[in-house]
Design a protein around this motif. Sequence first.
Motif, mmCIF file in Angstrom:
data_model
loop_
_atom_site.group_PDB
_atom_site.id
_atom_site.type_symbol
_atom_site.label_atom_id
_atom_site.label_comp_id
_atom_site.label_asym_id
_atom_site.label_seq_id
_atom_site.Cartn_x
_atom_site.Cartn_y
_atom_site.Cartn_z
ATOM 1 N N SER A 201 0.827 -1.217 0.000
ATOM 2 C CA SER A 201 0.000 0.000 0.000
ATOM 3 C C SER A 201 0.855 1.257 0.000
ATOM 4 O O SER A 201 0.388 2.330 -0.377
ATOM 5 N N TRP A 202 2.135 1.121 0.402
ATOM 6 C CA TRP A 202 3.002 2.300 0.475
ATOM 7 C C TRP A 202 3.794 2.520 -0.809
ATOM 8 O O TRP A 202 4.655 3.390 -0.873
ATOM 9 N N THR A 204 3.254 3.615 -4.717
ATOM 10 C CA THR A 204 2.255 4.231 -5.583
ATOM 11 C C THR A 204 2.170 3.506 -6.913
ATOM 12 O O THR A 204 2.981 2.634 -7.225
ATOM 13 N N THR A 206 2.974 4.492 -9.747
ATOM 14 C CA THR A 206 4.150 4.735 -10.583
ATOM 15 C C THR A 206 5.395 4.029 -10.053
ATOM 16 O O THR A 206 6.464 4.105 -10.648
ATOM 17 N N ASP A 210 5.401 6.069 -0.998
ATOM 18 C CA ASP A 210 4.552 7.096 -0.378
ATOM 19 C C ASP A 210 4.798 7.061 1.125
ATOM 20 O O ASP A 210 4.263 6.184 1.819
ATOM 21 N N ARG A 213 2.034 6.469 3.791
ATOM 22 C CA ARG A 213 1.365 5.175 3.911
ATOM 23 C C ARG A 213 2.246 4.096 4.519
ATOM 24 O O ARG A 213 1.806 2.960 4.682
#
Length: 253
Positions: A201-202, A204, A206, A210, A213
Amino acid sequence: MRRHPRTSGTTGRRARRGLCAAAAALLVAATSTTPAHAADNGAHNEDWVYRSDSLCVLVYAEMLDLSHVNAGSYQTSAANVFGPNDGIPCGRGRAVPAGHLAIRQVVLVYNLNTQVWGACLGLDSDWRYTPNTTSHADWYMWSGEGSNPAPCGTAWYATLAFGYVWDGGWNGGSLPSGNVWLTAKYGLQAKTPPAQPSRPSWITGTGAVDPSRLPDHLPLIGADGEPKRTSSGDAATVDTATLFGPPSQPPPG
């Protein structure tokens, strides 16, 4: 998005295999070339991790399976510094003083039982600083023994590369390579690759990290492919605020 030109894949692969044959070359190289494209048995990613009008940082990450040439697995990270050119941000390489460019490399492994990405125990280079004035740094790491490329068991792997530049403060970020399936030579049974795991989830869409997250901790995965435990039985983890943050100290001098 402006990309830094790469060298040819053939030259890059020959150089990398030469390093592996020389038995685990670990170095920071002050050069002006970005590592070449990965071979079919590898995965790579390259993107900006920091951009401003005066300073840009481009990071490259690669994971490569070299078990077919009896050379284990191979991880590559690189960071390149850019500055403006005729008013265009990120338009040309920008050399920075010794110690002002820092690079780090961590090997990520996906535990099939817990279905969670963790850090492969012992495969964190910690921060490495360029010894001379330069706009580029490389970190190469060879792992595995002979044709056994999987240092933390049969699983999906990725290289996590970090690049930070000092400009009154540390500016930069991190980037993961694509995923590569590595099979432990001495496993009880051969395993065929399951479907690639979903991005954490952390990460992104691309491929960038992130920070908002990130979990507080990532598990540490041992050589058997399973999460490590402390002497008290608790899960052994790495603190993500420390792992993903910039170097804690400014350059000397």
